[in-house]
Design a protein around this motif. Structure first.
Motif, PDB file in Angstrom:
ATOM      1  N   PRO A   1       0.812  -1.230   0.000  1.00  0.00           N
ATOM      2  CA  PRO A   1       0.000   0.000   0.000  1.00  0.00           C
ATOM      3  C   PRO A   1       0.833   1.263   0.000  1.00  0.00           C
ATOM      4  O   PRO A   1       0.498   2.227  -0.696  1.00  0.00           O
ATOM      5  CB  PRO A   1      -0.822  -0.134   1.290  1.00  0.00           C
ATOM      6  CG  PRO A   1      -0.914  -1.620   1.515  1.00  0.00           C
ATOM      7  CD  PRO A   1       0.387  -2.172   1.058  1.00  0.00           C
ATOM      8  N   GLU A   2       1.917   1.258   0.778  1.00  0.00           N
ATOM      9  CA  GLU A   2       2.728   2.465   0.809  1.00  0.00           C
ATOM     10  C   GLU A   2       3.417   2.718  -0.538  1.00  0.00           C
ATOM     11  O   GLU A   2       3.643   3.863  -0.928  1.00  0.00           O
ATOM     12  CB  GLU A   2       3.771   2.385   1.927  1.00  0.00           C
ATOM     13  CG  GLU A   2       4.711   1.195   1.854  1.00  0.00           C
ATOM     14  CD  GLU A   2       4.169  -0.026   2.572  1.00  0.00           C
ATOM     15  OE1 GLU A   2       4.951  -0.946   2.839  1.00  0.00           O
ATOM     16  OE2 GLU A   2       2.943  -0.015   2.876  1.00  0.00           O
ATOM     17  N   VAL A   3       3.753   1.614  -1.272  1.00  0.00           N
ATOM     18  CA  VAL A   3       4.359   1.771  -2.597  1.00  0.00           C
ATOM     19  C   VAL A   3       3.351   2.372  -3.570  1.00  0.00           C
ATOM     20  O   VAL A   3       3.671   3.253  -4.376  1.00  0.00           O
ATOM     21  CB  VAL A   3       4.872   0.409  -3.118  1.00  0.00           C
ATOM     22  CG1 VAL A   3       5.366   0.531  -4.564  1.00  0.00           C
ATOM     23  CG2 VAL A   3       5.997  -0.098  -2.240  1.00  0.00           C
ATOM     24  N   LYS A   4       2.118   1.867  -3.502  1.00  0.00           N
ATOM     25  CA  LYS A   4       1.081   2.419  -4.365  1.00  0.00           C
ATOM     26  C   LYS A   4       0.890   3.905  -4.089  1.00  0.00           C
ATOM     27  O   LYS A   4       0.725   4.706  -5.013  1.00  0.00           O
ATOM     28  CB  LYS A   4      -0.223   1.674  -4.161  1.00  0.00           C
ATOM     29  CG  LYS A   4      -0.182   0.211  -4.587  1.00  0.00           C
ATOM     30  CD  LYS A   4      -1.532  -0.461  -4.344  1.00  0.00           C
ATOM     31  CE  LYS A   4      -1.488  -1.923  -4.770  1.00  0.00           C
ATOM     32  NZ  LYS A   4      -2.788  -2.606  -4.521  1.00  0.00           N
ATOM     33  N   ALA A   5       0.899   4.245  -2.822  1.00  0.00           N
ATOM     34  CA  ALA A   5       0.742   5.650  -2.467  1.00  0.00           C
ATOM     35  C   ALA A   5       1.904   6.483  -2.997  1.00  0.00           C
ATOM     36  O   ALA A   5       1.718   7.603  -3.488  1.00  0.00           O
ATOM     37  CB  ALA A   5       0.636   5.791  -0.946  1.00  0.00           C
TER      38      ALA A   5
END
Length: 353
Positions: free
Chosen positions: A140-144
């Motif tokens: 999720p943090e990568v997508k963000a």
């Protein structure tokens, strides 16, 4: 002008500091030292809005030239005759249409490419960014982070602020595909209903393809295979190949009592039947005849038709029987057509209906 000569207050806020990156020394766990990034050199467009405006106008000019070249391509295609020859220095005598189409299409593509490169080199952000390798799976943090990077890239591209570039780029990219659409017209004239009709009509004599003489019933022996063409169709005609590809006829004489199909018998003359020579699979010319079985075989894919039973398909990939031509005899005793084929000859096509 280098970044060392620029007062600190004139530098972009997010780029005031030199981007060296994190420098690390070699140790037991990391034997290779990280040298970091060299100091970032700012471009004149980064600090001088007048220079940025000049670059913007240059990119817009290139996109506008692309639009004009695309329009020139369409105008050339419509107005220049295909048989016009001109002399071009170093090239000699060449087709004016081909030269105009090549030059305008090449210029349209060249201007779009050069405009995009100049835009990227002078106005888009050129700050070097180091990013550590990460696992393939997208957390999720990568997508963000990706979304944030995209938004940052969109912001730094100045697409929203540089409306002149944006609008001319969209114009160039919108007009350029019209060149391909115009070229579709060069595929040839529309078929209209030409595929549904041949040169056969009521009263047309059946002419022997080998002797070029009209056929009499006595010229067709039982068990023989004869090829015929319509009266008036000559090999030196400009449209001969197109017309014979639809009108080629094969004639076979069968004992009337051996003809199984009622309509076939009605459309024959004394057992002489006339069928299209064009295979209904992919349009190959049929040339092999089995005298005992009255079967004809297409040499391309072995589709087999029974000429004693309405030329129905008994083997192979052909989709439907061979069309039959209704024939009779005129007052002079020559075989003649009593009309055209009642269905299109050759392979099926999507609009056959």
């Amino acid at each position: 002008m280098s970044s060392q000569d620029i007062p600190e207050e004139n530098l972009p806020a997010e780029r005031a500091a030199d981007a060296h990156g994190d420098v690390a020394l070699a140790d037991e766990n990391h034997p290779f030292a990280n040298p970091g990034l060299p100091p970032h050199a700012h471009r004149i467009q980064d600090i001088d809005e007048r220079a940025a405006k000049r670059s913007e106008r240059t990119v817009a000019l290139l996109f506008t030239l692309s639009m004009l070249a695309t329009i020139g391509f369409i105008v050339s295609f419509v107005t220049i005759p295909a048989d016009r020859i001109v002399y071009i220095f170093m090239l000699g005598h060449i087709s004016a249409l081909n030269f105009a189409l090549g030059m305008t299409l090449g210029l349209a593509l060249f201007c779009i490419g050069v405009g995009a490169v100049h835009w990227a080199r002078t106005l888009m952000s050129d700050v070097e960014v180091a990013d550590e390798r990460h696992p393939i799976e997208a957390a999720p943090e990568v997508k963000a982070k990706v979304l944030a990077d995209f938004k940052q890239g969109a912001k730094e591209s100045a697409l929203g602020r540089r409306k002149l570039i944006r609008n001319t780029m969209f114009g160039a990219l919108t007009l350029f595909p019209l060149s391909g659409i115009v070229l579709l017209r060069d595929l040839g004239p529309l078929p209209e209903d030409k595929l549904r009709h041949t040169r056969w009509s009521k009263g047309k004599l059946l002419v022997n393809m080998n002797t070029d003489e009209p056929l009499r019933p006595s010229d067709v022996a039982v068990g023989s295979l004869t090829f015929a063409k319509p009266e008036g169709l000559e090999e030196h005609d400009h449209e001969f190949m197109n017309e014979i590809a639809k009108a080629a006829l094969m004639i076979v004489r069968i004992q009337p009592e051996n003809i199984k199909d009622k309509r076939e018998l009605e459309w024959s003359h004394e057992g002489i039947v006339a069928y299209s020579k064009i295979c209904t699979h992919v349009g190959c010319p049929i040339s092999l005849y089995e005298q005992q079985t009255h079967h004809v075989l297409c040499p391309c894919h072995q589709s087999t038709f029974d000429l004693s039973d309405g030329a129905r398909v008994i083997f192979g990939p052909a989709g439907h029987p061979l069309p039959q031509l209704r024939i009779g005899v005129n007052e002079e005793g020559y075989l003649q057509a009593l009309g055209d084929f009642e269905e299109p000859v050759g392979p099926s096509f999507w609009e056959r209906g």
